[in-house]
Design a protein around this motif. Sequence first.
Motif, mmCIF file in Angstrom:
data_model
loop_
_atom_site.group_PDB
_atom_site.id
_atom_site.type_symbol
_atom_site.label_atom_id
_atom_site.label_comp_id
_atom_site.label_asym_id
_atom_site.label_seq_id
_atom_site.Cartn_x
_atom_site.Cartn_y
_atom_site.Cartn_z
ATOM 1 N N THR A 152 -10.545 -1.748 -14.402
ATOM 2 C CA THR A 152 -10.112 -1.551 -13.035
ATOM 3 C C THR A 152 -8.818 -2.310 -12.797
ATOM 4 O OG1 THR A 152 -12.399 -1.403 -12.316
ATOM 5 C CG2 THR A 152 -10.748 -1.836 -10.621
ATOM 6 N N ILE A 153 -7.882 -1.638 -12.219
ATOM 7 C CA ILE A 153 -6.615 -2.271 -11.863
ATOM 8 C C ILE A 153 -6.696 -2.682 -10.394
ATOM 9 C CG2 ILE A 153 -4.142 -1.941 -11.549
ATOM 10 C CD1 ILE A 153 -4.258 0.039 -13.886
ATOM 11 N N VAL A 154 -6.460 -3.966 -10.140
ATOM 12 C CA VAL A 154 -6.461 -4.488 -8.780
ATOM 13 C C VAL A 154 -5.047 -4.946 -8.470
ATOM 14 C CG1 VAL A 154 -7.404 -6.238 -7.229
ATOM 15 C CG2 VAL A 154 -8.859 -5.229 -8.994
ATOM 16 N N PRO A 155 -4.395 -4.319 -7.493
ATOM 17 C CA PRO A 155 -3.023 -4.721 -7.177
ATOM 18 C C PRO A 155 -2.979 -6.115 -6.568
ATOM 19 C CG PRO A 155 -3.799 -3.072 -5.625
ATOM 20 C CD PRO A 155 -4.865 -3.225 -6.654
ATOM 21 N N TYR A 156 -1.905 -6.832 -6.882
ATOM 22 C CA TYR A 156 -1.659 -8.144 -6.275
ATOM 23 C C TYR A 156 -0.332 -8.066 -5.537
ATOM 24 C CZ TYR A 156 -0.802 -13.003 -5.403
ATOM 25 O OH TYR A 156 -0.547 -14.189 -4.767
ATOM 26 N N LEU A 157 -0.324 -8.501 -4.288
ATOM 27 C CA LEU A 157 0.890 -8.458 -3.475
ATOM 28 C C LEU A 157 1.226 -9.863 -2.998
ATOM 29 C CD1 LEU A 157 -0.806 -5.607 -1.854
ATOM 30 C CD2 LEU A 157 1.580 -5.270 -2.403
ATOM 31 N N LEU A 158 2.462 -10.269 -3.221
ATOM 32 C CA LEU A 158 2.973 -11.532 -2.713
ATOM 33 C C LEU A 158 4.092 -11.194 -1.744
ATOM 34 C CD1 LEU A 158 3.193 -14.648 -2.719
ATOM 35 C CD2 LEU A 158 4.832 -14.391 -4.603
ATOM 36 N N ILE A 159 3.904 -11.542 -0.470
ATOM 37 C CA ILE A 159 4.909 -11.267 0.544
ATOM 38 C C ILE A 159 5.421 -12.600 1.072
ATOM 39 C CG2 ILE A 159 5.352 -10.241 2.809
ATOM 40 C CD1 ILE A 159 3.150 -8.191 2.082
ATOM 41 N N LEU A 160 6.720 -12.805 0.932
ATOM 42 C CA LEU A 160 7.383 -14.018 1.402
ATOM 43 C C LEU A 160 8.406 -13.574 2.424
ATOM 44 C CD1 LEU A 160 7.822 -15.430 -2.184
ATOM 45 C CD2 LEU A 160 6.080 -16.106 -0.535
ATOM 46 N N SER A 161 8.167 -13.915 3.684
ATOM 47 C CA SER A 161 8.929 -13.312 4.763
ATOM 48 C C SER A 161 9.354 -14.356 5.779
ATOM 49 C CB SER A 161 8.041 -12.260 5.446
ATOM 50 O OG SER A 161 8.667 -11.668 6.538
ATOM 51 N N GLY A 162 10.511 -14.119 6.380
ATOM 52 C CA GLY A 162 10.954 -14.965 7.479
ATOM 53 C C GLY A 162 10.093 -14.733 8.708
ATOM 54 N N GLY A 163 9.752 -15.806 9.403
ATOM 55 C CA GLY A 163 8.940 -15.683 10.609
ATOM 56 C C GLY A 163 9.625 -14.903 11.712
ATOM 57 N N ASP A 164 10.957 -14.874 11.697
ATOM 58 C CA ASP A 164 11.718 -14.121 12.699
ATOM 59 C C ASP A 164 12.234 -12.793 12.143
ATOM 60 O OD1 ASP A 164 11.285 -16.217 14.422
ATOM 61 O OD2 ASP A 164 13.289 -17.073 14.206
ATOM 62 N N ASP A 165 11.664 -12.343 11.038
ATOM 63 C CA ASP A 165 12.103 -11.108 10.381
ATOM 64 C C ASP A 165 11.474 -9.916 11.079
ATOM 65 O OD1 ASP A 165 12.683 -8.972 8.713
ATOM 66 O OD2 ASP A 165 12.135 -10.020 6.874
ATOM 67 N N GLY A 166 12.294 -9.156 11.807
ATOM 68 C CA GLY A 166 11.814 -7.979 12.506
ATOM 69 C C GLY A 166 11.369 -6.863 11.570
ATOM 70 N N LEU A 167 11.771 -6.903 10.311
ATOM 71 C CA LEU A 167 11.393 -5.875 9.344
ATOM 72 C C LEU A 167 10.017 -6.132 8.732
ATOM 73 C CD1 LEU A 167 14.829 -5.436 7.519
ATOM 74 C CD2 LEU A 167 13.841 -4.013 9.312
ATOM 75 N N HIS A 168 9.439 -7.293 9.019
ATOM 76 C CA HIS A 168 8.129 -7.647 8.466
ATOM 77 C C HIS A 168 7.056 -6.669 8.911
ATOM 78 C CE1 HIS A 168 5.066 -10.390 6.857
ATOM 79 N NE2 HIS A 168 4.375 -10.119 7.951
ATOM 80 N N GLY A 169 7.126 -6.204 10.129
ATOM 81 C CA GLY A 169 6.145 -5.244 10.631
ATOM 82 C C GLY A 169 4.909 -5.932 11.185
ATOM 83 N N ASN A 170 3.914 -5.120 11.518
ATOM 84 C CA ASN A 170 2.671 -5.622 12.085
ATOM 85 C C ASN A 170 1.797 -6.172 10.964
ATOM 86 O OD1 ASN A 170 -0.118 -5.643 12.956
ATOM 87 N ND2 ASN A 170 0.582 -4.590 14.803
ATOM 88 N N GLN A 171 1.589 -7.475 10.968
ATOM 89 C CA GLN A 171 0.861 -8.119 9.871
ATOM 90 C C GLN A 171 -0.600 -7.686 9.815
ATOM 91 O OE1 GLN A 171 1.956 -12.075 8.907
ATOM 92 N NE2 GLN A 171 -0.052 -12.579 8.091
ATOM 93 N N THR A 172 -1.237 -7.494 10.949
ATOM 94 C CA THR A 172 -2.637 -7.074 10.961
ATOM 95 C C THR A 172 -2.805 -5.709 10.305
ATOM 96 O OG1 THR A 172 -3.017 -8.344 12.975
ATOM 97 C CG2 THR A 172 -4.636 -6.632 12.449
ATOM 98 N N ILE A 173 -1.917 -4.783 10.627
ATOM 99 C CA ILE A 173 -1.981 -3.444 10.026
ATOM 100 C C ILE A 173 -1.740 -3.540 8.518
ATOM 101 C CG2 ILE A 173 -0.832 -1.190 9.924
ATOM 102 C CD1 ILE A 173 -0.359 -1.461 12.970
ATOM 103 N N MET A 174 -0.786 -4.375 8.117
ATOM 104 C CA MET A 174 -0.506 -4.567 6.688
ATOM 105 C C MET A 174 -1.741 -5.097 5.955
ATOM 106 S SD MET A 174 3.129 -6.175 5.359
ATOM 107 C CE MET A 174 3.087 -7.464 6.535
ATOM 108 N N GLU A 175 -2.346 -6.130 6.524
ATOM 109 C CA GLU A 175 -3.521 -6.736 5.891
ATOM 110 C C GLU A 175 -4.667 -5.736 5.780
ATOM 111 O OE1 GLU A 175 -4.425 -10.269 8.126
ATOM 112 O OE2 GLU A 175 -2.530 -11.233 7.558
#
Length: 106
Positions: free
Chosen positions: A1-24
């Motif tokens: 089984t392949i399990v993806p791993y995602l590391l997101i390093l983002s600025g707190g004021d980065d408008g491109l980050h998007g909605n974190q709850t939806i992402m999670e």
Amino acid sequence: TIVPYLLILSGGDDGLHGNQTIMEEAFNSGNATWEITRYAGVNHGFTVFNSAAYNLVADARSWDSMLGTLQEKLAIPQVIGAEGGTGAPGTSPTESTEESSVAWAL
């Protein structure tokens, strides 16, 4: 089984980050393992040297986090010296010398 791993390093004021709850929720529904770090007061592009958004502290911390993740998730060849210590390899994983040999470390 392949399990993806995602590391997101983002600025707190980065408008491109998007909605974190939806992402999670999307990551969880895909059975991904993930880590999100946001740096307070930091904008998008904080690792771009000589840009208006560059932030030395966030850049250094994100780089350290990325290196730690790569070391944890990938097999990295380590030189095992005569005293049993390890270090960065100078040879391929299959080469060895009288004083040291290379082994794969996870």
